[in-house]
Design a protein around this motif. Structure first.
Motif, PDB file in Angstrom:
ATOM      1  N   THR A  64    -122.879 110.271  45.901  1.00 34.28           N
ATOM      2  CA  THR A  64    -123.993 110.667  45.037  1.00 34.28           C
ATOM      3  C   THR A  64    -125.079 109.600  45.036  1.00 34.28           C
ATOM      4  O   THR A  64    -126.276 109.914  45.098  1.00 34.28           O
ATOM      5  N   ASN A  65    -124.680 108.333  45.009  1.00 31.39           N
ATOM      6  CA  ASN A  65    -125.626 107.222  45.044  1.00 31.39           C
ATOM      7  C   ASN A  65    -126.426 107.231  46.343  1.00 31.39           C
ATOM      8  O   ASN A  65    -127.647 107.039  46.335  1.00 31.39           O
ATOM      9  N   LEU A  66    -125.747 107.431  47.472  1.00 34.09           N
ATOM     10  CA  LEU A  66    -126.440 107.443  48.765  1.00 34.09           C
ATOM     11  C   LEU A  66    -127.478 108.565  48.830  1.00 34.09           C
ATOM     12  O   LEU A  66    -128.639 108.337  49.182  1.00 34.09           O
ATOM     13  N   VAL A  67    -127.062 109.768  48.494  1.00 31.68           N
ATOM     14  CA  VAL A  67    -127.975 110.916  48.584  1.00 31.68           C
ATOM     15  C   VAL A  67    -129.138 110.750  47.610  1.00 31.68           C
ATOM     16  O   VAL A  67    -130.307 110.867  47.993  1.00 31.68           O
ATOM     17  N   GLY A  68    -128.821 110.435  46.370  1.00 29.35           N
ATOM     18  CA  GLY A  68    -129.881 110.262  45.370  1.00 29.35           C
ATOM     19  C   GLY A  68    -130.823 109.124  45.708  1.00 29.35           C
ATOM     20  O   GLY A  68    -132.045 109.244  45.551  1.00 29.35           O
TER      21      GLY A  68
END
Length: 131
Positions: A42-46
């Protein structure tokens, strides 16, 4: 979820977002295929979505005889993800690990030249971020 798996799933979600302007949350849910969510994914995509303009600017600075639009979509999104890690997660993940992971993922998802291309661009960006 292992970080390698999170990176692979993030790449797939970023590809969907890039190609069909999918909502980041929906893209993540789609690639998880009923698996449990992952904070790193989630951190990478966001993070890539939030900082896309800055990240793309850094990539463009290090392209020779290419434009970012000419890069294969998988390679472009892999570069974006790796640059996000190099710049915004540098305290959490060593640069060499980021580059090695990107090269290995490029071997899986990219064409035969993708890993060399990814390595070349990311190595230049790594030098820039270390200054």
């Amino acid at each position: 979820m292992k970080r390698r798996t999170a990176r692979e799933k993030a790449l797939q979600a970023l590809f969907q977002i890039d190609m069909s302007e999918a909502n980041p949350r929906e893209a993540i849910l789609h690639v998880l295929e009923e698996e449990l969510g992952d904070e790193y994914l989630t951190n990478l995509v966001g993070g890539v979505v939030e900082h896309k303009e800055t990240i793309d600017g850094m990539i463009k600075e290090h392209l020779e005889k290419w434009t970012i639009d000419r890069i294969a979509p998988v390679d472009r999104n892999l570069l974006r993800m790796a640059v996000y890690e190099l710049v915004y997660l540098k305290e959490e993940v060593p640069a060499n690990v980021v580059i090695d992971e990107a090269i290995e993922i490029a071997k899986i998802f990219g064409d035969e030249n993708a890993s060399r291309f990814i390595n070349g661009v990311l190595s230049k960006i790594k030098k820039q971020t270390e200054k």
